[in-house]
Enzyme design. Structure first.
Site, mmCIF file in Angstrom:
data_model
loop_
_atom_site.group_PDB
_atom_site.id
_atom_site.type_symbol
_atom_site.label_atom_id
_atom_site.label_comp_id
_atom_site.label_asym_id
_atom_site.label_seq_id
_atom_site.Cartn_x
_atom_site.Cartn_y
_atom_site.Cartn_z
ATOM 1 C CG HIS A 87 -1.266 2.400 -4.416
ATOM 2 N ND1 HIS A 87 -1.666 2.335 -5.484
ATOM 3 C CD2 HIS A 87 -1.542 1.522 -3.801
ATOM 4 C CE1 HIS A 87 -2.473 1.393 -5.993
ATOM 5 N NE2 HIS A 87 -2.629 0.698 -4.647
ATOM 6 C CG HIS A 127 -51.046 16.510 -3.743
ATOM 7 N ND1 HIS A 127 -50.917 17.650 -4.127
ATOM 8 C CD2 HIS A 127 -49.630 15.717 -3.473
ATOM 9 C CE1 HIS A 127 -49.193 17.215 -4.547
ATOM 10 N NE2 HIS A 127 -48.810 16.502 -4.195
ATOM 11 C CD GLU A 176 -8.594 2.492 -0.337
ATOM 12 O OE1 GLU A 176 -8.890 2.265 -1.353
ATOM 13 O OE2 GLU A 176 -6.918 2.632 -0.232
ATOM 14 C CG HIS A 177 -7.357 -1.538 0.879
ATOM 15 N ND1 HIS A 177 -6.868 -0.822 0.917
ATOM 16 C CD2 HIS A 177 -8.145 -2.373 -0.227
ATOM 17 C CE1 HIS A 177 -6.517 -0.573 -0.916
ATOM 18 N NE2 HIS A 177 -7.719 -1.129 -1.574
ATOM 19 C CG ASP A 236 -4.938 -3.568 -5.282
ATOM 20 O OD1 ASP A 236 -6.397 -2.823 -4.386
ATOM 21 O OD2 ASP A 236 -4.330 -3.421 -4.785
ATOM 22 C CD GLN A 251 -2.941 0.610 -0.184
ATOM 23 O OE1 GLN A 251 -3.278 1.078 -0.953
ATOM 24 N NE2 GLN A 251 -3.089 -1.261 -0.191
#
Length: 424
Positions: A258, A415, A322-323, A356, A255
């Protein structure tokens, strides 16, 4: 990696803060570029491609020949891997198809939903420091399953005006309709507003740098929908004494590589595992081609030693990673207790890399704590649901007075009248 031992709960929010960067001038810059794309169309896009991607383009479209030639530029091994990943992603997302049911809510009153694919979707695939051809599969495959009629993909070309062949091959395999050589803010603007070459889409998907994220958020205010708010990538690992330090280090580094703004966190109740992981990180880091990027990411990454499993779970749900990788002997016991996470990886043999690329789950996930309210991309991301209702003569008799009373008490007499006339 900074080590924090037994922090008080009052300190958690400060400890878990994501990396912060000065973006004060970012929105103004992005807004200016978007305005030019909106008014200038292809000409403005080509100008920004020359400025930012250092390439002079005569056409923004990727030709059919370029797409076909991508096949010849890749090894059979890579093409086979892409097809395997595509098949798994397809299986997982096909299983998410909506099954409509007709419900009679009152005698003579029948309601149901229909799922319809969003007609035109735009996919952004980064191609800068790493050409993310896996993202093509993650976005285009569910779009195709959902029945999106037009799938438009934008990705930055290299300085020779070529798109990475793996991106082109993945797009062909996944069924993308149109591909354009456009990167960054100008790609988001082109898909949001439409140009002479690029169709205007109804929803934009895909990751990107801070400029791309800002552009997506700005165009979502008026022009198009977007998949979710997004930010730098992140991972949290929960580990105990049964975890393999080499596995943990590799997960954290995968990670960290990245980007320099990625965040990685190790959480455990076992102090010994922290030092073992730190040692392994140093060993593996030395061998990485993207060592400098990972090193910078590690500067704002942390290992947190906690008192017990309850604190591990509470801190995780507060962070909303996120992960999330759970490498413990009782990892299955965590499943029902995790309520805030993008995607979870269970056990010692489930690396985040699997999600991934090829396990079948989607890797386009909420970051920056947005997992508290957002899901990752899934089949529903590419569809809209339309409700239908059919009321018979018996049905309006059974339900009519309820509607009349409610409408009258809201002072909406037209209505009420729409029902009264039918009852008469």
């Amino acid at each position: 990696m900074k080590v924090i031992k037994y922090p008080q709960k009052s300190e958690w929010s400060k400890i878990l803060a994501r990396p912060a960067f000065d973006t004060s001038s970012l929105n103004a810059t992005v807004s200016s570029i978007l305005a030019e794309i909106k008014s200038g169309g292809d000409k403005a896009v080509i100008s920004y491609e020359e400025k930012f991607d250092k390439v002079q383009l005569s056409s923004l479209s990727v030709s059919e020949k370029e797409i076909e030639d991508s096949d010849k530029l890749l090894s059979e091994e890579l093409k086979s891997a892409i097809r395997t990943a595509k098949d798994n992603i397809e299986k997982f997302h096909t299983a998410q198809k909506f099954e409509p049911k007709k419900i009679e809510t009152t005698a003579g009153v029948v309601c149901w939903q229909k799922a319809v694919g969003i007609e035109k979707v735009g996919l952004y695939v980064p191609g800068g420091t790493a050409p993310l051809f896996s993202t093509v599969l993650m976005l285009a495959v569910p779009a195709k399953i959902a029945g999106c009629r037009e799938i438009v993909l934008c990705t930055p070309p290299d300085k020779d005006g070529n798109v990475n062949p793996a991106i082109l091959y993945a797009a062909k395999v996944a069924g993308v309709n149109k591909i354009f050589k456009i990167g960054g803010v100008q790609a988001i603007g082109a898909m949001a507003y439409g140009t002479e070459s690029v169709p205007k889409v109804y929803k934009i998907f895909g990751p990107g740098n801070q400029y791309v994220v800002a552009a997506k958020q700005l165009v979502s205010l008026k022009e198009v929908a977007i998949d979710m708010p997004a930010g730098p990538s992140e991972v949290q690992v929960i580990a105990d004494e049964t975890a393999n330090p080499a596995f943990i280090a590799s997960d954290l580094l995968s990670q960290a590589e990245h980007g320099v703004d990625s965040q990685v966190i190790l959480t455990t109740t076992n102090e010994n595992i922290i030092q073992s992981v730190v040692t392994e990180i140093e060993k593996q880091l030395a061998e990485l081609p993207r060592k400098e990027i990972a090193e910078k990411a590690l500067q704002h990454s942390i290992a947190i030693l906690l008192d017990n499993e309850e604190e591990l779970i509470e801190l995780t749900n507060e962070y909303a990673p996120e992960h999330l990788i759970i490498e413990t002997k009782n990892y299955i016991d965590f499943v029902d207790k995790i309520i805030n996470a993008g995607s979870v990886f269970l056990g010692h043999y489930t690396p985040e890399s699997a999600g991934d690329y090829a396990s079948g789950t989607n890797h386009t996930l909420p970051t920056n704590g947005h997992a508290k309210a957002y899901s990752g991309v899934n089949l529903d991301s590419f569809v809209k649901k339309i409700t239908f209702q059919e009321i018979s003569k018996e049905g309006i008799k059974n339900l009519g007075s309820t509607i009349e009373i409610m409408a009258e008490n809201e002072l909406l007499f037209a209505h009420k009248n729409a029902v009264t006339l039918r009852l008469k």
